[in-house]
Design an enzyme around this catalytic site. Structure first.
Site, PDB file in Angstrom:
ATOM      1  N   TYR A  12       0.650  -0.987  -0.322  1.00  0.00           N
ATOM      2  CA  TYR A  12      -0.431   0.387   0.121  1.00  0.00           C
ATOM      3  C   TYR A  12       1.024   1.013  -0.313  1.00  0.00           C
ATOM      4  CZ  TYR A  12      -3.008   3.569   1.442  1.00  0.00           C
ATOM      5  OH  TYR A  12      -4.380   4.231   1.799  1.00  0.00           O
ATOM      6  N   SER A  35       3.659 -11.463  -0.679  1.00  0.00           N
ATOM      7  CA  SER A  35       3.113 -12.226   0.677  1.00  0.00           C
ATOM      8  C   SER A  35       1.933 -11.297   0.590  1.00  0.00           C
ATOM      9  CB  SER A  35       3.741 -12.425   1.897  1.00  0.00           C
ATOM     10  OG  SER A  35       4.326 -10.742   2.308  1.00  0.00           O
ATOM     11  N   SER A 126       6.627   3.364  13.117  1.00  0.00           N
ATOM     12  CA  SER A 126       4.661   3.535  13.339  1.00  0.00           C
ATOM     13  C   SER A 126       4.744   4.637  14.933  1.00  0.00           C
ATOM     14  CB  SER A 126       4.199   2.928  13.781  1.00  0.00           C
ATOM     15  OG  SER A 126       2.911   2.671  14.510  1.00  0.00           O
ATOM     16  N   TYR A 153       3.897  -6.919  16.719  1.00  0.00           N
ATOM     17  CA  TYR A 153       3.799  -5.954  16.056  1.00  0.00           C
ATOM     18  C   TYR A 153       4.485  -5.041  15.667  1.00  0.00           C
ATOM     19  CZ  TYR A 153       2.751  -2.141  12.436  1.00  0.00           C
ATOM     20  OH  TYR A 153       2.714  -1.091  12.008  1.00  0.00           O
ATOM     21  N   LYS A 157       8.786  -3.125  15.309  1.00  0.00           N
ATOM     22  CA  LYS A 157       8.703  -1.775  15.130  1.00  0.00           C
ATOM     23  C   LYS A 157      10.114  -0.762  16.089  1.00  0.00           C
ATOM     24  CE  LYS A 157       6.606  -1.356  11.199  1.00  0.00           C
ATOM     25  NZ  LYS A 157       7.343  -1.436  10.095  1.00  0.00           N
ATOM     26  N   ASN A 183      -2.056   7.111  10.770  1.00  0.00           N
ATOM     27  CA  ASN A 183      -2.898   6.462  10.485  1.00  0.00           C
ATOM     28  C   ASN A 183      -3.316   6.793   8.602  1.00  0.00           C
ATOM     29  OD1 ASN A 183      -3.775   6.282  13.246  1.00  0.00           O
ATOM     30  ND2 ASN A 183      -5.238   5.109  12.343  1.00  0.00           N
ATOM     31  N   PHE A 222     -15.777   0.865  17.308  1.00  0.00           N
ATOM     32  CA  PHE A 222     -15.150   0.467  18.713  1.00  0.00           C
ATOM     33  C   PHE A 222     -15.845   1.273  19.811  1.00  0.00           C
ATOM     34  CE2 PHE A 222     -13.538  -3.149  15.661  1.00  0.00           C
ATOM     35  CZ  PHE A 222     -14.040  -3.218  15.492  1.00  0.00           C
ATOM     36  N   ASP A 302      -7.228  -1.027  21.597  1.00  0.00           N
ATOM     37  CA  ASP A 302      -7.236   0.335  21.381  1.00  0.00           C
ATOM     38  C   ASP A 302      -6.281   1.297  22.385  1.00  0.00           C
ATOM     39  OD1 ASP A 302      -7.830   0.308  18.650  1.00  0.00           O
ATOM     40  OD2 ASP A 302      -9.777   0.006  18.924  1.00  0.00           O
TER      41      ASP A 302
HETATM   42  N1  UFG Z   1     -12.585   1.585  13.755  1.00  0.00           N
HETATM   43  C1  UFG Z   1     -13.918   1.269  13.933  1.00  0.00           C
HETATM   44  N2  UFG Z   1     -14.745   0.098  13.416  1.00  0.00           N
HETATM   45  C2  UFG Z   1     -13.281  -0.444  12.533  1.00  0.00           C
HETATM   46  C3  UFG Z   1     -12.195  -0.350  12.637  1.00  0.00           C
HETATM   47  C4  UFG Z   1     -11.367   0.541  13.373  1.00  0.00           C
HETATM   48  O1  UFG Z   1     -13.926   1.160  14.837  1.00  0.00           O
HETATM   49  O2  UFG Z   1     -14.039  -1.536  11.759  1.00  0.00           O
HETATM   50  C5  UFG Z   1     -11.629   2.575  14.946  1.00  0.00           C
HETATM   51  C6  UFG Z   1     -10.696   1.652  15.418  1.00  0.00           C
HETATM   52  O3  UFG Z   1     -11.095   1.329  17.423  1.00  0.00           O
HETATM   53  C7  UFG Z   1      -9.960   2.980  15.765  1.00  0.00           C
HETATM   54  C8  UFG Z   1      -9.701   3.390  14.548  1.00  0.00           C
HETATM   55  O4  UFG Z   1     -10.702   2.977  14.191  1.00  0.00           O
HETATM   56  O5  UFG Z   1     -10.142   3.993  16.845  1.00  0.00           O
HETATM   57  C9  UFG Z   1      -8.448   3.835  13.909  1.00  0.00           C
HETATM   58  O6  UFG Z   1      -8.555   1.895  13.644  1.00  0.00           O
HETATM   59  P1  UFG Z   1      -7.347   0.886  13.174  1.00  0.00           P
HETATM   60  O7  UFG Z   1      -7.605   0.079  12.699  1.00  0.00           O
HETATM   61  O8  UFG Z   1      -7.875   1.761  11.454  1.00  0.00           O
HETATM   62  O9  UFG Z   1      -6.065   1.839  13.059  1.00  0.00           O
HETATM   63  P2  UFG Z   1      -5.418   1.907  14.451  1.00  0.00           P
HETATM   64  O10 UFG Z   1      -4.405   3.172  15.307  1.00  0.00           O
HETATM   65  O11 UFG Z   1      -5.893   0.892  15.368  1.00  0.00           O
HETATM   66  O12 UFG Z   1      -3.999   0.873  13.939  1.00  0.00           O
HETATM   67  C10 UFG Z   1      -3.435   1.760  13.104  1.00  0.00           C
HETATM   68  C11 UFG Z   1      -2.459   1.367  12.382  1.00  0.00           C
HETATM   69  C12 UFG Z   1      -1.189  -0.350  13.259  1.00  0.00           C
HETATM   70  C13 UFG Z   1      -0.880   0.928  14.024  1.00  0.00           C
HETATM   71  C14 UFG Z   1      -1.483   1.467  15.348  1.00  0.00           C
HETATM   72  C15 UFG Z   1      -0.713   2.358  15.602  1.00  0.00           C
HETATM   73  O13 UFG Z   1      -3.295  -0.396  11.749  1.00  0.00           O
HETATM   74  O14 UFG Z   1      -0.648  -0.673  11.794  1.00  0.00           O
HETATM   75  O15 UFG Z   1      -2.328   2.658  14.150  1.00  0.00           O
HETATM   76  O16 UFG Z   1      -1.855   3.040  16.594  1.00  0.00           O
HETATM   77  F1  UFG Z   1       0.292  -0.354  14.598  1.00  0.00           F
END
Ligand code: UFG
Length: 344
Positions: A12, A35, A126, A153, A157, A183, A222, A302
């Site tokens: 990506y 992969s 990250s 993961y 990092k 993000n 969530f 989270d």
């Molecule tokens: N969320 C939802 N519903 C979903 C998916 C996500 O409400 O179906 C919320 C999550 O709870 C969070 C926000 O959207 O509050 C962002 O979630 P993401 O999974 O998109 O991103 P994250 O911040 O949790 O994770 C990202 C990267 C990881 C990295 C992390 C570092 O995906 O690789 O940031 O904080 F480790």
């Protein structure tokens, strides 16, 4: 012109960065073991740039294969290392796979770089390394304390950053730029490349666009009981093309600026926090598509709120993430419609 090796270049962020590098006149060789990406991405890159990057189907953990790539392209002057496994949940299930892939590939890459006297590496890190910063550290700058990782993961990092620092200490020729992404979202405006999540998306925006496209009945938010203005989590969503451009700046700085620190760290974000509910509303406003969603319980692990203080990158790299969120969301929607063959 200078050649940059991009590991994970069909992924990506790697594919968007390859495009920006090529558009700035760099030659690019991609190594990727496919992969978690498709060879077709090369066609997308060609559609945008008019040229296919060089490609080697190689696993970065394989010393001999990687060595061959460096032999084949003696004009490599720098490496951008994206190749890694990146699913937080999967890393909890398969920690050994994550430690082997993400640590082994960096160690091998640094060994091969040294052998071929390539001394410049840009590393994909990250904001996960900051965990949940306390209120005094929001927005987060590069001096915020590193916190114990919440997943294997995240731990890879952190360890990767330490590997780079230790090796830079031992080898004064090595120069590294560590980029801590917030993000990344969106797709190239041409919709020739974009994010291709494997299976059910774990990240918010691909889930949003798949729901809007009718692949998923509803988005699950969530938690709405966090200590934030609307109760949902806050993140710093950065346009993947802006992020890609920061890599070109980082490489340019490495190749031209003498008086820089041996290891430099930059936070790459917009500087603006956006809640999950705000993002949903912004998506609906930009696209005119109503997004069905339900509030469910919190997702384990989270972080409540995190956004970047990108001042150092703004100043030192001369870079800023300034694409309006509306355009970013429209790019993601255009990409989703393209891959699902949805007519306007
Ligand atoms: N969320 C939802 N519903 C979903 C998916 C996500 O409400 O179906 C919320 C999550 O709870 C969070 C926000 O959207 O509050 C962002 O979630 P993401 O999974 O998109 O991103 P994250 O911040 O949790 O994770 C990202 C990267 C990881 C990295 C992390 C570092 O995906 O690789 O940031 O904080 F480790």
């Amino acid at each position: 012109m200078s050649r940059i090796l991009v590991t994970g270049g069909t992924g990506y962020i790697g594919s968007h960065t390859t495009v920006e590098l090529m558009q700035e006149g760099y030659d690019v060789t991609i190594v990727d073991n496919l992969s978690n990406s498709s060879i077709d991405v090369l066609d997308g890159i060609e559609a945008i740039t008019g040229k296919k990057p060089e490609f080697a189907n190689v696993d970065c953990g394989n010393f001999m294969d990687l060595d061959n790539v460096f032999r084949q392209y003696p004009d490599i002057v720098g490496v951008i290392h994206f190749a890694a496994s990146k699913a937080v949940g999967e890393s909890v299930e398969k920690p050994l796979m994550y430690y082997r892939n993400n640590l082994g590939s960096l160690v091998t890459l640094l060994e091969v770089m040294k052998l071929h006297q390539v001394h410049n590496i840009v590393f994909s890190s990250s904001c996960t390394v900051y965990g949940q910063p306390d209120k005094d550290h929001l927005p987060v700058d590069e001096t915020a304390p590193i916190q114990k990782a919440l997943s294997p993961y995240g731990n890879t990092k952190q360890i990767n950053e330490e590997i780079i620092r230790d090796e830079a200490h031992a080898d004064k020729q090595l120069h590294a730029t560590i980029l801590r992404y917030f993000n990344p979202i969106g797709a190239h405006p041409s919709a020739a490349i974009g994010e291709l999540p494997n299976g059910v998306p774990q990240n918010l925006l691909p889930y949003v666009t798949q729901t809007a496209a009718g692949l998923r009945p509803e988005l699950r938010v969530f938690g709405n009981d966090y200590n934030t203005p609307d109760g949902s989590c806050i993140r710093d969503y950065i346009y993947v093309v802006d992020l890609a451009k920061a890599h070109v700046k980082a490489i340019g700085r490495m190749l031209t600026v003498e008086d820089r620190e041996q290891v430099e760290v930059f936070n790459l974000g917009t500087g603006k926090g956006v809640s999950v509910l705000e993002l949903i509303r912004a998506f609906e406003a930009a696209t005119g598509v109503k997004l069905p969603y339900v509030i469910v319980g919190r997702r384990e692990g989270d972080i409540e709120q995190v956004w970047a203080k990108p001042d150092k990158a703004n100043k030192v790299l001369g870079w800023k993430a300034d694409t309006p969120i509306r355009d970013v969301l429209l790019s993601a929607w255009k990409w989703e419609k393209k891959i699902r063959k949805i007519e306007d």
